[in-house]
Design an enzyme around this catalytic site. Structure first.
Site, PDB file in Angstrom:
ATOM      1  N   THR A 141       0.717  -0.903   0.087  1.00 13.53           N
ATOM      2  CA  THR A 141      -0.167  -0.051  -0.051  1.00 13.53           C
ATOM      3  C   THR A 141       0.860   1.275  -0.102  1.00 13.53           C
ATOM      4  O   THR A 141       2.238   0.973   0.214  1.00 13.53           O
ATOM      5  CB  THR A 141      -0.760   0.014   1.183  1.00 13.53           C
ATOM      6  OG1 THR A 141      -1.652  -1.405   1.400  1.00 13.53           O
ATOM      7  CG2 THR A 141      -1.843   1.071   1.634  1.00 13.53           C
ATOM      8  N   GLY A 149       1.325  -0.768   5.067  1.00 11.74           N
ATOM      9  CA  GLY A 149       1.532  -1.812   6.026  1.00 11.74           C
ATOM     10  C   GLY A 149       0.498  -2.602   6.554  1.00 11.74           C
ATOM     11  O   GLY A 149       0.677  -3.234   7.821  1.00 11.74           O
TER      12      GLY A 149
HETATM   13  N1  GLY Z   1      -5.303  -3.945   1.573  1.00 11.51           N
HETATM   14  C1  GLY Z   1      -4.630  -3.384   2.582  1.00 11.51           C
HETATM   15  C2  GLY Z   1      -5.695  -2.600   3.488  1.00 11.51           C
HETATM   16  O1  GLY Z   1      -6.676  -1.950   2.806  1.00 11.51           O
HETATM   17  O2  GLY Z   1      -5.379  -2.334   4.567  1.00 11.51           O
END
Ligand code: GLY
Length: 553
Positions: free
Chosen positions: A364, A456
């Site tokens: 992310t 993270g």
């Molecule tokens: N895919 C990571 C989140 O949305 O926290």
């Protein structure tokens, strides 16, 4: 004489260059600063500041640029959340997270291969980035939409030099990519090497259409057809109707009063706000400020606070589909009970509120922009995994997410990180999966003074919490607040994760003595932040746990 002159010139050049290097991390400014994961994005943003753009114009160009230079976590095939404060408007939250395709349902993954929610077309949820960037700019931008495209289009068309992180992240995805999509990121079947020039002409032609038509260019027409065909060819069920129907939604932030500041937090479908609000309350109740900063006691209590704060997370889900028990989880009684259960001398584990827990991946990213008037944008975007599903649209080279894995794909069973998710987060058509993304703003006397967030998975929340704490309670400058060692606990598994290489052996020993099971982690969030100091100056920093850049004026 000439020799002396050359020598002086060399010395002057050396001093100037070393100052530039010294200023690379962190920076100070007076007008507007950016903290983002790529220097290309920061440079593009600086040009928009010079043109007179506001924080939203700058965020727009940063987002467009990252989609070109950092496709593994910021491509148009992903989704995200933005928290924004402009002028006298209240803090606003834009949810452009991906949604489950119409053909999916709670049992969708039960008859499929275990990795069907992580790899290939079955992992792809309806992307939100193209709608999100546009809607944010439409509501709060100042410069015209079309003025923001020259830098990103040029970087896609004429190319940019890929970074070490670009190469590393692409190399590990080579065997996962769909062969026709892989051509956009590979040369002779191999990832471009750091420093090599990558041109993305098909992506630049999408950017030109997007500049002219807005999100229509993504959700209808040739790009939508390309995405649907690629997803179908790789086994998925995303349809043109799914793309045509995609909608962002505006939400109200959660708020928390903390030591004279107002902290604006992400509401569901992010779990970030609920966990952070609980943790900030527990920091207050346990009076962490009375302990020595970075001591064993402080890190132990921070771990126990995170453990208790994450306990309620498995009860959360998309608010359009699930009633989130926020009243209970944020009640004085519940948080008081959590505080009473924490002991300074010994780590202790409570029973789960449900037998479910969850986790997401690290791939992310976050960028923050803050100006001297307290206007700010804090945006976190993701494809979930590295290059998401590793399905890349064949014609336009758009990497597509595997956000479906953030749902409870196999009720009662563990996901790719060995954890099991909650009922409120079952797969349902049009639903958004639960997230940890936590773009956050902190206000003092009606003015945003801190804008931050991180990638993270669940460690986002721990990273954001400890930077807020270091900054507001320990009065660290923003760089120190970010680079200081952190801990992470997500309730299940019962492990205290500690920053790799950043803790003294004596500190680790102290934590073990208190009964913690320790595990080192390469990064516990990777924070990007900008702060407005009491003297009116801005400071920005990025996390040395990964690549990044800061800049502005
Ligand atoms: N895919 C990571 C989140 O949305 O926290």
């Amino acid at each position: 004489m000439l020799k002396n002159f050359t020598l002086i010139l060399l010395i002057v050049l050396f001093i100037l260059t070393s100052q530039l290097i010294a200023q690379a991390i962190p920076v100070e400014g007076k007008k507007m600063l950016i903290s983002a994961p790529s220097p290309y994005a920061v440079e593009a943003g600086k040009k928009i500041i010079k043109k007179g753009g506001n924080v939203v114009d700058v965020a727009t160009v940063v987002g467009l640029t990252l989609a070109v230079t950092n496709p593994y976590f910021a491509a148009f095939g992903g989704g995200g959340f933005a928290m924004v404060k402009v002028g006298n408007n209240p803090v606003d939250v834009l949810d452009f997270r991906e949604t489950a395709p119409l053909k999916t349902h709670p049992q969708y993954y039960l008859d499929k291969k275990p990795e069907a929610s992580q790899n290939g077309g079955t992992a792809v949820a309806v992307p939100g980035v193209a709608a999100g960037i546009y809607e944010l700019h439409k509501k709060y931008g100042k410069l015209s939409w079309k003025e923001l495209f020259s830098e990103p289009i040029q970087l896609a068309e004429d190319g940019f030099n890929v970074s070490g992180e670009w190469t590393a992240r692409t190399e590990i995805s080579v065997s996962r990519f769909n062969p026709k999509g892989a051509q956009h990121f590979l040369k002779n079947q191999k990832a471009y090497q750091a420093g090599e020039l990558l041109k993305q002409k098909p992506l630049s032609s999408f950017l030109k259409m997007y500049k002219r038509q807005g999100p229509k260019a993504f959700y209808t027409g040739p790009v939508a057809n390309d995405i649907v065909k690629t997803v179908k060819d790789t086994g998925g069920d995303l349809s043109l109707q799914d793309l045509n129907d995609y909608k962002v939604r505006w939400l109200k932030p959660l708020t928390h009063n903390f030591k004279g500041y107002v902290v604006y937090l992400m509401p569901p479908p992010s779990s970030g706000g609920v966990v952070l609000k609980t943790a900030l309350s527990l920091i207050d109740q346990l009076k962490l400020e009375n302990l020595e900063s970075m001591s064993v006691d402080e890190l132990h209590l921070m771990g126990e606070i995170l453990n208790r704060s994450f306990r309620g997370r498995a009860l959360l889900g998309d608010p359009d589909f699930h009633e989130n028990p926020l009243e209970k989880l944020l009640s004085k009684n519940y948080i008081g009970d959590m505080a009473k259960s924490i002991n300074l001398t010994k780590a202790k584990q409570l029973k789960p509120l449900s037998d479910k827990n969850l986790n997401e991946s690290n791939e992310t990213t976050h960028y923050s922009i803050l100006d001297d008037q307290g206007n700010s944008v804090s945006i976190t975007v993701t494809l979930n995994g590295n290059y998401g599903s590793a399905v890349v649209s064949e014609k336009f080279g758009i990497a597509l997410n595997n956000e479906m894995d953030d749902f409870t794909t196999h009720p009662g069973e563990a996901n790719m990180y060995g954890l099991v998710q909650g009922k409120g987060n079952y797969v349902q058509a049009r639903k958004r999966p639960l997230s940890s993304m936590s773009p956050t703003l902190v206000e003092k006397d009606g003015k945003v003074i801190l804008s931050l967030g991180a990638p993270g998975g669940p460690t986002i929340i721990s990273g954001v919490l400890q930077v807020i704490y270091n900054s507001l309670v320990r009065n660290m400058d923003i760089d120190r607040a970010i680079q200081s060692p952190r801990v992470h606990h997500q309730f299940l598994p019962n492990v205290l994760y500690i920053d790799e290489w950043r803790l003294q052996p004596a500190t680790k020993k102290g934590l073990l003595t208190k009964g913690h099971v320790l595990e080192e982690k390469a990064f516990i969030g990777r924070v990007n932040a900008v702060r407005l100091k009491n003297n009116g100056a801005l400071e920005a920093a990025f996390d040395s746990r990964g690549e990044g850049a800061v800049g502005g004026y």
